[in-house]
Design a protein around this motif. Structure first.
Motif, PDB file in Angstrom:
ATOM      1  N   GLU A 248     -34.509  28.503  97.043  1.00 23.24           N
ATOM      2  CA  GLU A 248     -35.413  28.645  98.183  1.00 23.24           C
ATOM      3  C   GLU A 248     -34.587  28.841  99.450  1.00 23.24           C
ATOM      4  O   GLU A 248     -33.525  28.229  99.600  1.00 23.24           O
ATOM      5  CB  GLU A 248     -36.301  27.402  98.348  1.00 23.24           C
ATOM      6  CG  GLU A 248     -37.276  27.184  97.206  1.00 23.24           C
ATOM      7  CD  GLU A 248     -38.144  25.957  97.443  1.00 23.24           C
ATOM      8  OE1 GLU A 248     -37.978  25.307  98.504  1.00 23.24           O
ATOM      9  OE2 GLU A 248     -38.975  25.651  96.575  1.00 23.24           O
ATOM     10  N   PRO A 249     -35.050  29.663 100.386  1.00 18.78           N
ATOM     11  CA  PRO A 249     -34.294  29.846 101.638  1.00 18.78           C
ATOM     12  C   PRO A 249     -34.341  28.598 102.503  1.00 18.78           C
ATOM     13  O   PRO A 249     -35.336  27.865 102.500  1.00 18.78           O
ATOM     14  CB  PRO A 249     -35.023  31.017 102.310  1.00 18.78           C
ATOM     15  CG  PRO A 249     -36.399  31.005 101.744  1.00 18.78           C
ATOM     16  CD  PRO A 249     -36.269  30.502 100.332  1.00 18.78           C
ATOM     17  N   ILE A 250     -33.247  28.339 103.216  1.00 23.14           N
ATOM     18  CA  ILE A 250     -33.206  27.198 104.138  1.00 23.14           C
ATOM     19  C   ILE A 250     -32.551  27.653 105.437  1.00 23.14           C
ATOM     20  O   ILE A 250     -31.912  28.704 105.499  1.00 23.14           O
ATOM     21  CB  ILE A 250     -32.440  25.992 103.543  1.00 23.14           C
ATOM     22  CG1 ILE A 250     -30.984  26.377 103.197  1.00 23.14           C
ATOM     23  CG2 ILE A 250     -33.150  25.444 102.334  1.00 23.14           C
ATOM     24  CD1 ILE A 250     -30.164  25.194 102.692  1.00 23.14           C
ATOM     25  N   SER A 251     -32.678  26.846 106.466  1.00 24.94           N
ATOM     26  CA  SER A 251     -32.101  27.198 107.763  1.00 24.94           C
ATOM     27  C   SER A 251     -30.583  27.037 107.731  1.00 24.94           C
ATOM     28  O   SER A 251     -30.026  26.371 106.838  1.00 24.94           O
ATOM     29  CB  SER A 251     -32.680  26.298 108.855  1.00 24.94           C
ATOM     30  OG  SER A 251     -32.182  24.981 108.726  1.00 24.94           O
ATOM     31  N   ARG A 276     -30.749  32.727 111.515  1.00 24.29           N
ATOM     32  CA  ARG A 276     -30.838  33.383 110.212  1.00 24.29           C
ATOM     33  C   ARG A 276     -31.187  32.373 109.124  1.00 24.29           C
ATOM     34  O   ARG A 276     -30.590  31.289 109.043  1.00 24.29           O
ATOM     35  CB  ARG A 276     -29.486  34.037 109.880  1.00 24.29           C
ATOM     36  CG  ARG A 276     -29.447  34.794 108.555  1.00 24.29           C
ATOM     37  CD  ARG A 276     -27.998  35.101 108.190  1.00 24.29           C
ATOM     38  NE  ARG A 276     -27.337  35.842 109.239  1.00 24.29           N
ATOM     39  CZ  ARG A 276     -27.256  37.177 109.273  1.00 24.29           C
ATOM     40  NH1 ARG A 276     -27.812  37.885 108.318  1.00 24.29           N
ATOM     41  NH2 ARG A 276     -26.624  37.769 110.263  1.00 24.29           N
ATOM     42  N   GLU A 277     -32.151  32.698 108.274  1.00 21.31           N
ATOM     43  CA  GLU A 277     -32.427  31.881 107.096  1.00 21.31           C
ATOM     44  C   GLU A 277     -31.428  32.256 106.001  1.00 21.31           C
ATOM     45  O   GLU A 277     -31.033  33.412 105.873  1.00 21.31           O
ATOM     46  CB  GLU A 277     -33.848  32.110 106.575  1.00 21.31           C
ATOM     47  CG  GLU A 277     -34.892  31.200 107.195  1.00 21.31           C
ATOM     48  CD  GLU A 277     -36.143  31.134 106.353  1.00 21.31           C
ATOM     49  OE1 GLU A 277     -36.774  30.055 106.342  1.00 21.31           O
ATOM     50  OE2 GLU A 277     -36.501  32.139 105.721  1.00 21.31           O
ATOM     51  N   ILE A 278     -31.045  31.250 105.220  1.00 21.22           N
ATOM     52  CA  ILE A 278     -30.028  31.470 104.196  1.00 21.22           C
ATOM     53  C   ILE A 278     -30.686  31.493 102.822  1.00 21.22           C
ATOM     54  O   ILE A 278     -31.309  30.525 102.395  1.00 21.22           O
ATOM     55  CB  ILE A 278     -28.945  30.365 104.239  1.00 21.22           C
ATOM     56  CG1 ILE A 278     -28.400  30.204 105.665  1.00 21.22           C
ATOM     57  CG2 ILE A 278     -27.834  30.680 103.249  1.00 21.22           C
ATOM     58  CD1 ILE A 278     -27.861  31.467 106.279  1.00 21.22           C
ATOM     59  N   ARG A 279     -30.502  32.615 102.119  1.00 23.35           N
ATOM     60  CA  ARG A 279     -31.028  32.740 100.761  1.00 23.35           C
ATOM     61  C   ARG A 279     -29.956  33.304  99.819  1.00 23.35           C
ATOM     62  O   ARG A 279     -29.733  32.768  98.740  1.00 23.35           O
ATOM     63  CB  ARG A 279     -32.265  33.641 100.748  1.00 23.35           C
ATOM     64  CG  ARG A 279     -32.838  33.914  99.345  1.00 23.35           C
ATOM     65  CD  ARG A 279     -33.374  32.639  98.694  1.00 23.35           C
ATOM     66  NE  ARG A 279     -33.950  32.870  97.386  1.00 23.35           N
ATOM     67  CZ  ARG A 279     -35.232  33.131  97.174  1.00 23.35           C
ATOM     68  NH1 ARG A 279     -36.074  33.253  98.189  1.00 23.35           N
ATOM     69  NH2 ARG A 279     -35.692  33.289  95.949  1.00 23.35           N
ATOM     70  N   ARG A 280     -29.306  34.377 100.248  1.00 25.58           N
ATOM     71  CA  ARG A 280     -28.308  35.028  99.387  1.00 25.58           C
ATOM     72  C   ARG A 280     -26.911  34.622  99.847  1.00 25.58           C
ATOM     73  O   ARG A 280     -26.583  34.727 101.044  1.00 25.58           O
ATOM     74  CB  ARG A 280     -28.487  36.536  99.450  1.00 25.58           C
ATOM     75  CG  ARG A 280     -27.688  37.316  98.410  1.00 25.58           C
ATOM     76  CD  ARG A 280     -28.349  38.645  98.117  1.00 25.58           C
ATOM     77  NE  ARG A 280     -27.567  39.507  97.237  1.00 25.58           N
ATOM     78  CZ  ARG A 280     -27.500  39.357  95.911  1.00 25.58           C
ATOM     79  NH1 ARG A 280     -28.151  38.368  95.325  1.00 25.58           N
ATOM     80  NH2 ARG A 280     -26.778  40.193  95.182  1.00 25.58           N
TER      81      ARG A 280
END
Length: 365
Positions: A248-251, A276-280
């Motif tokens: 799941e993306p997180i801050s 930016r949200e962090i996912r990859r």
């Protein structure tokens, strides 16, 4: 067991052909026929680690970083490298390094970090080129199945998630045996025409010896007509770094706190997140700055590695967040990884992790 038994297995997992040109992985001190009863694993091989091995009765040290990168001209004990090698030889302790060849495999150093932070759908960030070969061999129809099966068993014909891959062309071959020949088909001095199949298979270069031996063992001809080609296709099972996704993306701030917890970090250097949200996430154990462009192209939100210099942080260009966690910290789980690899094969062989903290960098807070 003998040293050769242990390193044969390690080099099946991480072949020496996968190491970088500057590296010095392999057996550095010791003879392959020497007997060993207990091994010590360490990230670095220092005098203190060798003392630890002596105290605990270990007769081989398996380290990630080679104690010797370049040729030594003198053994006078004038630096820590010379002193460590001298001490190892005096105490009959073998030194083995498994460095960038372990970095460059699926399930290697970068994969271990990715596992620790829970990345899914992992893949090699920068696949290697020049590690694949193609074999074309011309086989009489009577032996096609036998030869093809032997090639598969020896390690040929694996492409991605598929194995037993080959391309087969039907035709005929001609030949005439000269004086001294012992042809399987026909007679000396008479041209023969035989129905044949050209079998083509791709294989990793480290399997070449076994594949050629299998070919010769099953092919009926006295002279086996075959071609070997180097191909420049990317080998997606070997290369630098790992790319994957968080579930799941997180801050950005949440991600930093998450990293500190999962990787036991004291300090993190990073560029701006810009909400930016962090996912990859892209990861490379050790000094991975050379992979920054690959991390950007992969669509990574962040790139976790070490040893970035001040001006290199500007290269993020607000396209990605660079996260520098420190060299030792990015490779700290390599010892755990090596323990798992060895124990998977040698369940009853004694393997210890060194108690020496070899990180030469300290932090004051």
């Amino acid at each position: 067991m003998k040293i050769s038994e242990l390193i044969k297995y390690l080099e099946e997992v991480a072949p020496l052909t996968y190491q970088e040109s500057y590296d010095n992985s392999g057996l550095i001190v010791g003879h392959p026929d020497n007997e060993i009863s207990k091994a010590m694993i360490s990230l670095d091989c220092t005098e203190e680690v060798i003392d630890d091995a002596i105290r605990k009765g270990c007769n081989i040290i398996i380290s990630h970083h080679p104690i010797v990168f370049k040729g030594l001209k003198r053994f006078n004990g004038n630096n820590y490298i010379e002193r460590a090698v001298i001490k190892a030889i005096k105490n009959n302790i073998a030194l083995y390094a498994i460095h960038t060849n372990l970095d460059n495999i699926v399930g290697g150093v970068s994969s271990k970090i990715a596992d620790k932070i829970g990345l899914v759908a992992q893949a090699i960030l920068q696949p290697k080129r020049g590690l694949l070969r193609k074999l074309s061999v011309y086989v009489p129809r009577t032996h096609v199945e036998e030869v093809r099966k032997a090639l598969f068993v020896a390690g040929a014909g694996a492409i991605g998630n598929y194995d037993e891959c080959s391309y087969n062309t039907i035709g005929y071959g001609t030949f005439r045996g000269q004086d001294g020949a012992n042809p399987t088909v026909g007679k000396v001095g008479i041209q023969e025409r035989v129905e044949e199949t050209k079998i083509e298979v791709v294989y990793p270069v480290n399997r070449e010896r076994d594949i050629l031996l299998a070919m010769y063992a099953t092919h009926p001809y006295e002279e086996v007509a075959h071609d070997i080609y180097t191909i420049e296709n990317s080998f997606h099972k070997v290369g630098s770094g790992t790319i994957g996704n968080l579930s799941e993306p997180i801050s950005g701030m949440e991600f930093l706190a998450y990293l500190k917890e999962k990787l036991h970090l004291k300090v993190i250097r990073h560029t701006h997140f810009h909400d930016r949200e962090i996912r990859r996430v892209a990861v490379c154990g050790g000094a991975g700055g050379f992979l920054l462009s690959d991390a950007k192209r992969s669509g990574a939100d962040v790139f976790i590695t070490s040893d970035f210099k001040y001006h290199e942080f500007f290269d993020a260009e607000n396209e990605i967040v660079i996260i520098d966690i420190g060299h030792f910290e990015s490779e700290q789980f390599t010892q755990e990884l090596l323990m798992e690899i060895i124990k998977k094969k040698f369940v009853n062989f004694a393997v210890l992790l060194t108690e020496i903290d070899t990180n030469p960098i300290n932090y004051y807070s």
